[in-house]
Enzyme design. Structure first.
Site, mmCIF file in Angstrom:
data_model
loop_
_atom_site.group_PDB
_atom_site.id
_atom_site.type_symbol
_atom_site.label_atom_id
_atom_site.label_comp_id
_atom_site.label_asym_id
_atom_site.label_seq_id
_atom_site.Cartn_x
_atom_site.Cartn_y
_atom_site.Cartn_z
ATOM 1 N N GLY A 215 3.258 -0.406 5.401
ATOM 2 C CA GLY A 215 4.036 -0.979 6.489
ATOM 3 C C GLY A 215 5.203 -0.095 6.870
ATOM 4 C CB SER A 216 8.383 -0.942 8.487
ATOM 5 O OG SER A 216 7.774 -1.500 9.636
ATOM 6 C CB THR A 217 8.300 1.262 3.101
ATOM 7 O OG1 THR A 217 6.888 1.205 2.875
ATOM 8 C CG2 THR A 217 8.922 -0.085 2.786
ATOM 9 C CE LYS A 219 8.065 1.061 11.571
ATOM 10 N NZ LYS A 219 8.659 -0.168 12.107
ATOM 11 C CG ASP A 464 9.751 -4.384 9.765
ATOM 12 O OD1 ASP A 464 9.603 -4.277 10.986
ATOM 13 O OD2 ASP A 464 9.050 -3.800 8.937
#
Length: 491
Positions: A215-217, A219, A464
């Site tokens: 997921g957004s980790t 990024k 998030d």
């Protein structure tokens, strides 16, 4: 008469020579295959005729041996078995060894030649010394804090020391007691079947062997790639990313959970986790640049050992621009182990360099003499040092005024990134909550710890913020313990 006696003597000598040749063949040529033959009980009897060496955490053994007074005499015992099972594994007379019990089996079983006073002679005679000890890098207070934080939920916690790669906590939940598998008989077989068929899969090492969409980790990795490639030069400048953002070559619109992501800067995109900005940057860097960047962090590495083997974290090497956009925000086929994401946080904390992660500090003889010590080794240079410094600032901003606020620690510098990984058919499953972070004490020259937390059964909406709500408090508690231990060590 004498002639016949001579012939008989010659025949006896020939037979004796044949016996000696055959004995040599059996003892030298076929010894290995006979040792490996499952029907050879002598090997098993010899293996368990003496106690096994100890696995040590913070100076105390977390394993032992019990005299069963059976043919396979010494059985393995475990202190706080479920707490330490993700690092010890099990040593079973029926089902073999796993994890550190497997990787350091020669030392623990006493067959490692270097345990002997005269290693070369011991190797030739195939002798067995008393089992040696394996001293781990785990800190007991951090391990206990992480275990309590997950509180039986499916998930994992990994904490590492960024500068050295020492693994300070390694928790997989739910866990199991390895001691129920130690011996032989119906009870052990029943325990194996029960654990193997349990829906929560307690024997699965989620910290090292399970991969999740990050997921957004993820990024943070994409941001590092964009900064290193020069796609972003000013982290506070607009990125010219439209909202809505249409995936290249498709009509599919990529949504944002956060507000204000249209034409947002990289700093804002990490602070509030804008999908569109990070997906657009991944496409701008390009497939070749993204693959090179992620592999510098350790993705796609099938050879990582700590010393137990670690599952490969995946980033596809071939995909279209729309798939690259999704992969750049930790979706599509991108997957990572919790250890891998702890390494991502550690790379930022350690000025771009990843120290090779390891669980074993040293091995010793039964008397305590050091046999081998694990030296600090560089693993990868994940990004330029200047890029790491900028990402440190952005991760701190995400904690001080962003999605990672639940990880803030008074008096410490903390950088973090939340993430929510959607899964299941049509993304209808309860999302995985992620949080990666690092922490530095106010009187410290460098960060003390980097941590990754994933919670599979996070009770939160698919945003998030769920990573900040479900995983960040666990990470915070582990980091606080690391900072406390570091402060104690300076006194």
């Amino acid at each position: 008469m004498i002639r016949y006696i001579r012939r008989a003597a010659a025949l006896c000598l020939l037979l004796l020579a044949a016996l000696l040749v055959n004995a040599g063949r059996v003892m030298v040529v076929e010894a290995g295959s006979l040792d490996d033959n499952p029907a050879n009980r002598r090997i098993a009897i010899s293996r368990y005729e003496q106690p096994r060496g100890a696995i040590v955490v913070d100076g105390k053994p977390v394993t032992g041996s019990r005299d069963s007074r059976q043919q396979l005499r010494w059985e393995r015992t475990y202190r706080q078995g479920p707490l330490y099972a993700p690092l010890t594994g099990h040593a079973s007379q029926t089902y073999g060894t796993t994890l550190v019990e497997n990787a350091e089996d020669a030392v623990l079983a006493g067959t490692e030649p270097m345990l002997a006073p005269l290693p070369l002679l011991n190797g030739l005679t195939r002798g067995r010394e008393p089992g040696g000890d394996v001293v781990t890098t785990i800190r007991a207070p951090m391990q206990e804090t992480a275990f309590r934080g997950l509180d039986g939920k499916r998930g994992a916690v990994v904490a590492v020391e960024p500068a050295t790669g020492r693994i300070l906590a390694l928790v997989s939940s739910p866990s199991y007691d390895p001691g129920v598998l130690s011996g032989t008989g119906p009870g052990v077989e029943e325990a194996w079947k029960r654990l193997g068929s349990a829906p929560d899969r307690p024997m699965l090492n989620r910290a090292l062997r399970q991969t999740y969409p990050p997921g957004s980790t993820f990024k943070i990795v994409t941001a590092a790639a964009a900064l290193d490639a020069g796609a972003v030069r000013d982290v506070d400048a607009p990125t010219d990313t439209p909202e809505p953002f249409v995936l290249p070559g498709t009509r599919q619109v990529l949504p944002n959970e956060a507000k204000g992501c249209g034409d947002a800067s990289l700093a804002y995109a990490l602070q509030w986790s804008c999908n569109t900005v990070m997906a657009g940057l991944g496409v701008e860097v390009g497939l070749t640049g993204m693959v090179d960047a992620v592999e510098r962090f350790g993705f796609n590495d099938t050879a990582l050992r700590v010393p137990s083997w670690v599952a490969k974290s995946n980033f596809d090497r071939e995909m279209g621009p729309d798939q690259l956009a999704l992969s750049s925000i930790g979706q599509f086929d991108t997957t990572a182990t919790p250890l891998q994401m702890a390494m991502v946080a550690a790379a930022v904390a350690n000025n771009g360099e990843i120290a090779r992660p390891h669980l074993v500090d040293r091995t010793t003889t039964s008397g305590g003499a050091t046999v081998e010590r694990t030296a600090r080794r560089a693993y990868r240079q994940a990004m330029n040092p200047s890029t790491a410094l900028r990402l440190q600032e952005l991760m701190v901003r995400a904690v001080e005024d962003g999605t990672g606020a639940n990880a803030a620690i008074p008096g410490a510098r903390v950088g973090g990134k939340t993430g929510t990984a959607q899964h299941g058919f049509g993304n209808t499953g309860t999302p995985y909550a992620w949080f990666i972070a690092w922490a530095q004490g106010e009187d410290s020259a460098r960060p003390a710890v980097a941590v990754a937390v994933v919670v599979e059964d996070a009770e939160a909406s698919r945003t998030d913020i769920s990573g900040g709500g479900s995983a960040a408090p666990v990470a915070k508690a582990v980091m606080e313990e690391a900072l406390r231990l570091e402060a104690e060590g300076r006194r």
